[in-house]
Design a protein around this motif. Structure first.
Motif, PDB file in Angstrom:
ATOM      1  N   SER A   1      -8.874   6.833  -5.874  1.00  0.00           N
ATOM      2  CA  SER A   1      -8.894   5.776  -5.379  1.00  0.00           C
ATOM      3  C   SER A   1      -8.576   5.466  -3.850  1.00  0.00           C
ATOM      4  N   ALA A   2      -7.284   6.273  -3.609  1.00  0.00           N
ATOM      5  CA  ALA A   2      -6.905   6.318  -2.209  1.00  0.00           C
ATOM      6  C   ALA A   2      -7.891   6.842  -1.212  1.00  0.00           C
TER       7      ALA A   2
ATOM      8  N   THR B   1       1.003  -1.144  -0.035  1.00  0.00           N
ATOM      9  CA  THR B   1      -0.108  -0.015  -0.170  1.00  0.00           C
ATOM     10  C   THR B   1       0.819   1.315   0.019  1.00  0.00           C
TER      11      THR B   1
ATOM     12  N   GLY C   1      -7.951  -0.628  -3.449  1.00  0.00           N
ATOM     13  CA  GLY C   1      -7.566   0.490  -4.036  1.00  0.00           C
ATOM     14  C   GLY C   1      -7.290   0.373  -5.605  1.00  0.00           C
TER      15      GLY C   1
ATOM     16  N   TYR D   1       0.005   4.173  -2.641  1.00  0.00           N
ATOM     17  CA  TYR D   1      -0.388   5.323  -2.334  1.00  0.00           C
ATOM     18  C   TYR D   1       0.632   6.430  -2.359  1.00  0.00           C
TER      19      TYR D   1
ATOM     20  N   SER E   1     -10.312   3.820  -0.664  1.00  0.00           N
ATOM     21  CA  SER E   1      -9.934   2.652  -0.012  1.00  0.00           C
ATOM     22  C   SER E   1      -9.303   3.076   1.191  1.00  0.00           C
ATOM     23  N   HIS E   2      -8.683   4.081   1.135  1.00  0.00           N
ATOM     24  CA  HIS E   2      -7.851   4.337   2.495  1.00  0.00           C
ATOM     25  C   HIS E   2      -8.572   5.211   3.535  1.00  0.00           C
TER      26      HIS E   2
ATOM     27  N   GLU F   1      -6.656  -4.191   1.264  1.00  0.00           N
ATOM     28  CA  GLU F   1      -6.693  -2.711   0.928  1.00  0.00           C
ATOM     29  C   GLU F   1      -6.235  -2.564  -0.283  1.00  0.00           C
TER      30      GLU F   1
ATOM     31  N   GLY G   1       0.139   1.860  -9.558  1.00  0.00           N
ATOM     32  CA  GLY G   1      -0.125   2.690  -8.290  1.00  0.00           C
ATOM     33  C   GLY G   1       0.753   4.000  -8.451  1.00  0.00           C
TER      34      GLY G   1
END
Lengths: 85, 605
Positions: free
Chosen positions: B437-438, B30, B462, B34, B441-442, B458, B170
């Motif tokens: 997307s962050a 992740t 994402g 991210y 998902s986050h 996660e 990512g």
């Protein structure tokens, strides 16, 4: 680090910020917008000075400001021993 | 070689490069997904930020705006660069020290409030989708014009490329792809600019050419332009038409909005150290300035070339049959139109509008001279000071793309422009999609709905949300809602009036508490949104005509984020004075982020 040193570090930083932001304001809002008509009376090559600040000069000053601030802050970090690694 | 074949080769090669980089830089955690593992060199991060920031709007639209607004276009030049000073001095180093993954996460933690985090996520998603829709439209224009495929096919290809490198790579994949995209786009922008600058003034550097004399005469370029446009009934090029207060307000809103845009801020989470965050903003601005200081010259030269080509050497217009081939190609794309008001068969360009609003065409029907038939001509009145009525409608978005053709540059330069425009649009779209997307998902899933999911899950969420966001963006690009152009003001206004003040006070005002922050954010947000809706009527009918006489203090909806920002600060300050101070440990967090020492690896949780 002591609270006192921490406060002194922060105060110096705020002073530097204030000076930088005043310059930032003057070259763009001052020269480029509020005083543009007065400055356009001054001609440098094909540019009215106000027009030049609005479309060229302010951007150059912004650039110098960021590098200058980064350089001064690196020195300040070392002075107060708050730098990384 | 044929232009179209060349364009296919250049664009195809650039796509192959992006995909190759994506496969090489695949994200596996992740942290990498991210924030690229927080290991990106500041110069490379600056380049990636440049590509991330310079969108289809900067590449395709900005010089066109400047060409037609003259001095008034300065708001974009100063506004979209001055924000980096605010970022480097006021936000980036402190947010990097805080060491989390997203902007809403900072707001949620600093204000010990899930509500604040939720408001921030909603702002972020709205701002980012607004922006993405614009990028996708840019991709569509370039594809349909240069590759002569229909917009939908173009979009699907573009979406596919973004999908591969954003979903796989990512932030890590995006960052290294953006470095390549920066190189493509800056090369594509400056090469034609240099060519045209030499052609007109004999000086190679566009920044200098703008202030030089026109070749073979003693007259300065800008003086000549002032003369030519005033003769046609326009305001002088170096004067502009906006009021001083409106210029001021728009510039503030764009600067502060730039500093508050989540996809820009998050770039500074990717560097290893606090001092890298400061200097990286400088590198970013340097790479951006290369394009932004070139754009005014491109705009001025494009305007002059357009007038010269259309009105001809004698200033009386050029017969439609004798117009160069670019004229009919752009006419076919619907972005250029001609209506022969005085019936002399010549195209004439002057102040005033040739059509009522945007040109509407009568299908593929052709008129007397082979031109496309327009169904909504204006009355064709001659504006005061102009020699004849304006007969030409030019979409501002075509100026940069058509410029090399208007100036008669070789085909490979035109092919390059196509690849550059696509690089600008795709790099920005990818950055935005990742922020969305962050956020999902986050901040929403991991932060609020299901805190217990594993890193692997996660990461999967994402990727899925990035994929879904791409589909929505593609849909918006294919069916652009009528308000796309209008909501850009929204994106900057919202960022300026909600996110920026809240983050700034979180760093510089220890006493700021959650009540103040939430009240300020909502006030700024609702005021700015309300004002824009009132005049622009997105989703609803406008409640008042969008003219200076109706504006508050003479500030247009584009600049109203300035007032929203001030309201945010004032309300937040007053409310925080009237309510309890934030808990002890929050004050310690603030003290801690003010000092660079101890910024380590990304601390996820």
């Amino acid at each position: 680090m002591s609270t006192q040193a921490q406060q002194a570090y922060w105060k110096e930083n705020l002073r530097l910020l204030a000076i930088s932001l005043v310059i930032w304001f003057i070259v763009s809002y001052g020269f480029g917008i509020l005083l543009v008509d007065q400055l356009n009376q001054i001609k440098i090559a094909g540019f009215g000075l106000g027009f030049w600040f609005a479309q060229q000069g302010s951007i150059y000053v912004f650039l110098i400001l960021i590098f200058y601030y980064a350089w001064r802050m690196n020195k300040l970090d070392r002075k107060y021993d708050v730098h990384e690694d | 070689m044929e232009l179209q074949t060349l364009t296919y080769i250049v664009v195809g090669a650039s796509f192959a490069l992006y995909i190759g980089i994506a496969i090489w830089a695949k994200a596996s955690s992740t942290g990498e997904f991210y924030v690229a593992g927080k290991g990106v060199h500041p110069v490379l991060n600056g380049m990636a930020t440049g590509a991330d920031w310079m969108s289809a709007a900067s590449f395709i639209s900005m010089a066109g705006l400047i060409a037609f607004l003259g001095y008034g276009g300065s708001v974009y030049l100063m506004g979209w660069t001055g924000g980096y000073v605010l970022l480097a001095l006021l936000l980036a180093p402190y947010l990097r020290k805080f060491g989390k993954f997203t902007v809403p996460e900072f707001i949620g933690d600093r204000y010990y409030s899930q509500t604040a985090r939720l408001v921030a996520v909603i702002c972020l998603i709205f701002i980012s989708f607004t922006y993405v829709a614009g990028q996708m439209r840019g991709v569509g224009i370039v594809f349909s014009r240069f590759l002569e495929v229909d917009i939908l096919t173009g979009l699907i290809i573009g979406m596919g490329v973004v999908f591969i490198y954003a979903v796989l790579g990512g932030m890590k994949g995006i960052t290294y792809t953006q470095v390549a995209q920066y190189c493509v786009l800056i090369f594509a922008y400056t090469v034609p600019a240099v060519f045209i600058a030499i052609e007109v003034t004999g000086v190679a550097l566009p920044q200098i050419a703008l202030g030089s004399t026109v070749s073979g005469s003693e007259v300065y370029l800008l003086d000549k332009l002032d003369q030519v446009v005033t003769d046609l009934g326009f305001t002088a090029y170096t004067q502009g038409t906006k009021s001083t207060i409106d210029m001021f307000a728009i510039t503030v809103a764009l600067m502060v909005g730039t500093a508050g845009l989540p996809h820009v801020i998050v770039r500074f989470f990717t560097v290893p150290k606090v001092r890298d965050a400061r200097i990286s903003a400088g590198w970013a601005l340097l790479f951006i300035a290369l394009l932004y200081t070139t754009a005014p010259a491109v705009g001025a030269l494009a305007r002059l070339n357009l007038i010269d080509t259309v009105n001809g050497a004698d200033g009386q217009g050029t017969a439609y049959e004798q117009m160069p081939s670019w004229f009919s190609t752009w006419e076919n794309s619907g972005l250029l139109a001609w209506y022969d008001h005085n019936g002399d068969g010549k195209v004439q360009y002057a102040a005033g509008s040739a059509m009522v609003g945007k040109p509407k065409f009568d299908g593929e029907k052709r008129g007397e001279y082979g031109e496309r038939v327009v169904t909504n001509p204006s009355k064709g009145e001659v504006v005061k000071g102009a020699p004849y009525a304006n007969e030409l409608s030019v979409d501002r978005d075509i100026m940069v793309l058509a410029n090399p053709e208007i100036a008669g540059l070789p085909n490979w330069v035109i092919a390059l422009i196509a690849a550059g425009g696509i690089a600008a649009a795709l790099s920005t779209a990818a950055g935005l999609l990742l922020v969305i997307s962050a956020g999902v998902s986050h901040d929403i899933v991991k932060g609020m709905l299901a805190p217990d999911i594993s890193e692997k899950q996660e990461l999967m969420i994402g990727r899925i949300s990035a994929a879904v966001a791409i589909l929505i963006a593609g849909y918006l690009g294919a069916n652009p809602p009528a308000f796309v152009a209008q909501v850009v003001a929204f994106a900057f206004g919202l960022a300026a009036s909600s996110l920026f003040p809240t983050i700034l006070m979180g760093i510089f005002n220890k006493r700021m508490n959650k009540e103040g922050a939430i009240a300020g954010m909502l006030t700024g947000l609702l005021f700015t949104m309300g004002y824009i809706l009132y005049f622009k009527g997105i989703f609803i009918t406008p409640m008042a005509e969008n003219i200076p006489a109706n504006w508050l203090f003479g500030i247009s909806p584009e600049g109203i984020g300035f007032v929203g920002m001030i309201l945010n600060f004032v309300v937040a300050y007053v409310v925080s004075k009237l309510t309890a101070p934030p808990p002890e440990h929050i004050q310690h967090i603030v003290e801690d982020i003010r000092i660079p020492k101890g910024a380590g690896e990304a601390v996820a949780h």
